[in-house]
Write a protein that holds these residues in place. Structure first.
Motif, mmCIF file in Angstrom:
data_model
loop_
_atom_site.group_PDB
_atom_site.id
_atom_site.type_symbol
_atom_site.label_atom_id
_atom_site.label_comp_id
_atom_site.label_asym_id
_atom_site.label_seq_id
_atom_site.Cartn_x
_atom_site.Cartn_y
_atom_site.Cartn_z
ATOM 1 N N UNK A 211 -0.799 11.565 44.253
ATOM 2 C CA UNK A 211 -0.265 10.375 43.155
ATOM 3 C C UNK A 211 0.567 9.700 43.905
ATOM 4 N N UNK A 212 1.060 8.516 43.162
ATOM 5 C CA UNK A 212 2.061 7.739 43.578
ATOM 6 C C UNK A 212 3.124 7.541 42.497
ATOM 7 N N UNK A 213 4.323 7.349 42.901
ATOM 8 C CA UNK A 213 5.349 6.903 41.864
ATOM 9 C C UNK A 213 5.697 7.915 40.859
ATOM 10 N N UNK A 214 5.645 9.227 41.217
ATOM 11 C CA UNK A 214 5.983 10.116 40.240
ATOM 12 C C UNK A 214 7.361 10.202 40.059
ATOM 13 N N UNK A 215 7.992 9.997 38.616
ATOM 14 C CA UNK A 215 9.401 9.815 38.349
ATOM 15 C C UNK A 215 9.805 11.423 38.044
ATOM 16 N N UNK A 216 9.110 12.227 37.958
ATOM 17 C CA UNK A 216 9.530 13.548 37.719
ATOM 18 C C UNK A 216 8.823 14.590 38.477
#
Length: 301
Positions: free
Chosen positions: A50-55
């Motif tokens: 996936x994209x843009x995982x904050x953690x």
């Protein structure tokens, strides 16, 4: 009219709020789950990154989905809220988070769920070289590794000289109970069968409670009951005793009777397995073991 604020009495607040120890345990549970979730990547569980995982690691909803539980329920569990969790659900979460056995046990304790040492594990049937080395170092004393069903997992040379008999078990693993209940009486190495065999069956019965319904256990009990009415009678008695140390008398056609003290030692990393070592209980038995080893005789009466 102004609003009315209702304040619970001290006794009522105490009854509805968790004790300090429980609060601390819940806090530790929350931190433990967050930490273990962070180390598991989507790729580890077959999911696209996936994209843009904050953690780092999995998201809460991903753990919930893979574990087969509700997102709200898992969120509350990870927040340390006072909710109930079953062993089955904790096992599902543990599998997703890839917890090893000590971590899974820790999870159970933090969630205040009773932990069975071998809950959710397969029977151990492989003995490490280190354990085999301990058995060999116990020579000249006989020593063996049993599991709780009395399968023989490893032996040393003196045990084989003293106890080995032709294979009679219709299975890949040698089992002492099967041998003792199906071998001809004149070839049985146990002198006092009326005392020793009920104890062994009762010890196995004590372990059976943790394996009810497991195919390997149910099949073994059924087959041995069919092969030995004596075993079937003892099994139906329902007697249960824990393993313990006591003096046993054996016979061997080359050296006669031997009185040996058996001692059981648990093994880290091998749930329900134990090393059983036999030491001579008197001087005559010690000399008999020495003679047996010197002559290398391996036949039973």
């Amino acid at each position: 009219m102004g609003g009315v604020t209702i304040v619970a009495a001290p006794a009522q607040r105490a009854a509805t709020q968790p004790a300090p120890a429980q609060q601390r345990r819940r806090h530790e549970l929350a931190a433990f789950l967050r930490g273990r979730r962070a180390r598991v990547t989507p790729e580890d569980v077959g999911m696209p990154p996936g994209l843009r995982r904050r953690t780092p690691g999995l998201r809460r909803e991903e753990v919930a989905q893979l574990s087969g539980v509700g997102v709200t329920w898992y969120t509350w569990l990870e927040q340390g809220r006072p909710i109930n969790a079953s062993a089955q659900v904790l096992d599902a979460v543990a599998r997703v988070l890839r917890l090893d056995r000590p971590e899974r046990e820790h999870l159970y304790h933090l969630a205040e769920v009773p932990f069975a040492p071998d809950h959710g594990t397969e029977d151990v049937d492989v003995v490490s070289p280190e354990i085999q080395g301990i058995l060999d170092a116990l020579v000249p004393h006989p020593a063996v590794v049993y599991n709780s069903r009395y399968d023989v997992l490893a032996t040393n040379s003196t045990y084989r000289l003293l106890f080995d008999a032709p294979e009679t078990t219709p299975a890949e693993v040698r089992n002492v109970l099967w041998t003792l209940f199906t071998i001809d009486d004149h070839r049985c190495p146990v002198v006092d069968k009326g005392r020793e065999l009920p104890l062994m069956v009762a010890q196995m019965r004590g372990a059976y409670g943790r394996h009810v319904g497991e195919p390997a256990w149910e099949s073994f009990v059924r087959r041995l009951s069919e092969a030995s009415p004596e075993f079937a009678r003892m099994w139906r008695s329902g007697d249960v005793v824990p393993p313990g140390s006591h003096v046993k008398t054996f016979r061997h056609d080359a050296v006669g009777e031997l009185r040996m003290t058996s001692v059981s030692l648990s093994i880290n990393g091998m749930p329900e397995c134990r090393i059983v070592a036999y030491t001579p209980n008197d001087e005559a038995s010690r000399r008999a073991v020495e003679t047996l080893r010197a002559e290398g005789v391996d036949t039973w009466t």
